[in-house]
Design a protein around this motif. Structure first.
Motif, PDB file in Angstrom:
ATOM      1  N   SER A 158       0.770  -1.191  -0.024  1.00  0.00           N
ATOM      2  CA  SER A 158      -0.039   0.089   0.032  1.00  0.00           C
ATOM      3  C   SER A 158       0.987   1.265  -0.138  1.00  0.00           C
ATOM      4  N   LEU A 159       0.382   2.299  -0.495  1.00  0.00           N
ATOM      5  CA  LEU A 159       0.910   3.525  -0.468  1.00  0.00           C
ATOM      6  C   LEU A 159      -0.284   4.499  -0.318  1.00  0.00           C
ATOM      7  N   ARG A 160       0.063   5.784   0.152  1.00  0.00           N
ATOM      8  CA  ARG A 160      -0.954   6.867   0.234  1.00  0.00           C
ATOM      9  C   ARG A 160      -0.225   8.046  -0.417  1.00  0.00           C
ATOM     10  N   LEU A 161      -0.734   8.490  -1.434  1.00  0.00           N
ATOM     11  CA  LEU A 161      -0.426   9.443  -2.128  1.00  0.00           C
ATOM     12  C   LEU A 161      -1.083  11.005  -1.689  1.00  0.00           C
ATOM     13  N   SER A 162      -0.252  11.874  -1.772  1.00  0.00           N
ATOM     14  CA  SER A 162      -0.954  13.458  -1.349  1.00  0.00           C
ATOM     15  C   SER A 162      -0.570  14.398  -2.634  1.00  0.00           C
ATOM     16  N   CYS A 163      -1.547  15.255  -2.798  1.00  0.00           N
ATOM     17  CA  CYS A 163      -1.392  16.416  -3.613  1.00  0.00           C
ATOM     18  C   CYS A 163      -1.760  17.723  -2.917  1.00  0.00           C
ATOM     19  N   ARG A 164      -0.996  18.675  -2.708  1.00  0.00           N
ATOM     20  CA  ARG A 164      -1.481  19.666  -2.140  1.00  0.00           C
ATOM     21  C   ARG A 164      -1.458  20.991  -3.134  1.00  0.00           C
ATOM     22  N   VAL A 200      -7.281   8.094 -13.132  1.00  0.00           N
ATOM     23  CA  VAL A 200      -7.523   6.912 -12.677  1.00  0.00           C
ATOM     24  C   VAL A 200      -8.920   6.964 -11.537  1.00  0.00           C
ATOM     25  N   ALA A 201      -8.881   8.265 -11.049  1.00  0.00           N
ATOM     26  CA  ALA A 201      -9.840   8.503  -9.725  1.00  0.00           C
ATOM     27  C   ALA A 201     -10.256  10.057  -9.930  1.00  0.00           C
ATOM     28  N   GLY A 202     -11.274  10.148  -9.365  1.00  0.00           N
ATOM     29  CA  GLY A 202     -11.790  11.455  -9.532  1.00  0.00           C
ATOM     30  C   GLY A 202     -12.897  11.619  -8.056  1.00  0.00           C
ATOM     31  N   ILE A 203     -12.886  13.118  -7.916  1.00  0.00           N
ATOM     32  CA  ILE A 203     -13.780  13.317  -6.699  1.00  0.00           C
ATOM     33  C   ILE A 203     -14.135  14.528  -6.870  1.00  0.00           C
ATOM     34  N   THR A 204     -15.481  14.881  -6.698  1.00  0.00           N
ATOM     35  CA  THR A 204     -16.251  15.985  -6.967  1.00  0.00           C
ATOM     36  C   THR A 204     -16.110  16.981  -5.800  1.00  0.00           C
ATOM     37  N   ASN A 205     -16.375  18.376  -6.325  1.00  0.00           N
ATOM     38  CA  ASN A 205     -16.408  19.243  -4.871  1.00  0.00           C
ATOM     39  C   ASN A 205     -17.498  18.834  -3.997  1.00  0.00           C
ATOM     40  N   GLY A 206     -18.507  17.782  -4.354  1.00  0.00           N
ATOM     41  CA  GLY A 206     -19.184  17.570  -3.385  1.00  0.00           C
ATOM     42  C   GLY A 206     -18.866  16.123  -2.583  1.00  0.00           C
ATOM     43  N   ARG A 207     -17.822  15.566  -3.053  1.00  0.00           N
ATOM     44  CA  ARG A 207     -16.980  14.313  -2.377  1.00  0.00           C
ATOM     45  C   ARG A 207     -17.599  13.225  -3.180  1.00  0.00           C
ATOM     46  N   ILE A 266      -9.950   7.530  -3.528  1.00  0.00           N
ATOM     47  CA  ILE A 266      -9.697   9.192  -3.400  1.00  0.00           C
ATOM     48  C   ILE A 266     -10.592   9.743  -2.349  1.00  0.00           C
ATOM     49  N   SER A 267      -9.765  10.934  -1.587  1.00  0.00           N
ATOM     50  CA  SER A 267     -10.435  11.684  -0.532  1.00  0.00           C
ATOM     51  C   SER A 267      -9.728  13.124  -0.947  1.00  0.00           C
ATOM     52  N   GLN A 278      -5.377   6.764  -1.542  1.00  0.00           N
ATOM     53  CA  GLN A 278      -4.970   5.673  -0.899  1.00  0.00           C
ATOM     54  C   GLN A 278      -4.959   4.428  -1.807  1.00  0.00           C
ATOM     55  N   MET A 279      -3.824   3.735  -1.971  1.00  0.00           N
ATOM     56  CA  MET A 279      -3.725   2.771  -2.895  1.00  0.00           C
ATOM     57  C   MET A 279      -3.318   1.341  -2.186  1.00  0.00           C
ATOM     58  N   ASN A 280      -4.347   0.516  -2.190  1.00  0.00           N
ATOM     59  CA  ASN A 280      -3.879  -0.973  -1.733  1.00  0.00           C
ATOM     60  C   ASN A 280      -3.903  -1.909  -2.729  1.00  0.00           C
ATOM     61  N   SER A 281      -3.246  -3.133  -2.303  1.00  0.00           N
ATOM     62  CA  SER A 281      -3.224  -4.312  -3.162  1.00  0.00           C
ATOM     63  C   SER A 281      -2.485  -4.165  -4.374  1.00  0.00           C
TER      64      SER A 281
END
Length: 123
Positions: free
Chosen positions: A17-23, A48-55, A69-70, A81-84
């Motif tokens: 697993s890894l957890r990426l961050s983007c500020r 690969v992943a998207g999150i709206t302004n409404g989550r 994605i969060s 958050q990337m697992n497996s």
């Protein structure tokens, strides 16, 4: 001027697993849909992943059930958050705002990209 700074990548064994961050800075972060892209050697960059302004979240089929994605609007940060993890997840990962939550058709909003963060999945 928008700045996107990715971090959290590394070398991990298959199944790890890894957890990426983007500020993000220079934008009103909370109003934007955000996405994580990746680009493997010799391949085009893909969302690969998207999150709206409404989550609301959406994922490409190859990562569904493994990636999450969060976002934390107070910190102007989006996470992945990337697992497996699998060897085929090896790529440079980038974040950007996106113009919709439709994974297949969403486009990046900003022409300026960060440096990305390298994820290598190998035994």
């Amino acid at each position: 001027q928008v700045q996107l700074v990715e971090s959290g990548g590394g070398l991990v064994q298959p199944g790890g697993s890894l957890r990426l961050s983007c500020r993000a800075s220079g934008i009103i972060f909370g109003i934007y849909h955000m996405g994580w892209f990746r680009q493997a050697p010799g391949k085009q960059r893909e969302l690969v992943a998207g999150i709206t302004n409404g989550r609301n979240t959406n994922y490409v089929d190859s990562v569904k059930g493994r990636f999450t994605i969060s976002r934390d609007n107070a910190k102007n940060t989006v996470y992945l958050q990337m697992n497996s993890l699998k060897p085929e997840d090896t790529a440079v990962y980038y974040c950007n705002a996106v113009n919709s939550n439709q994974i297949a058709t969403a486009k990046p909003v900003f022409g300026s990209w960060g440096q990305g963060t390298q994820v290598t999945v190998s035994s």
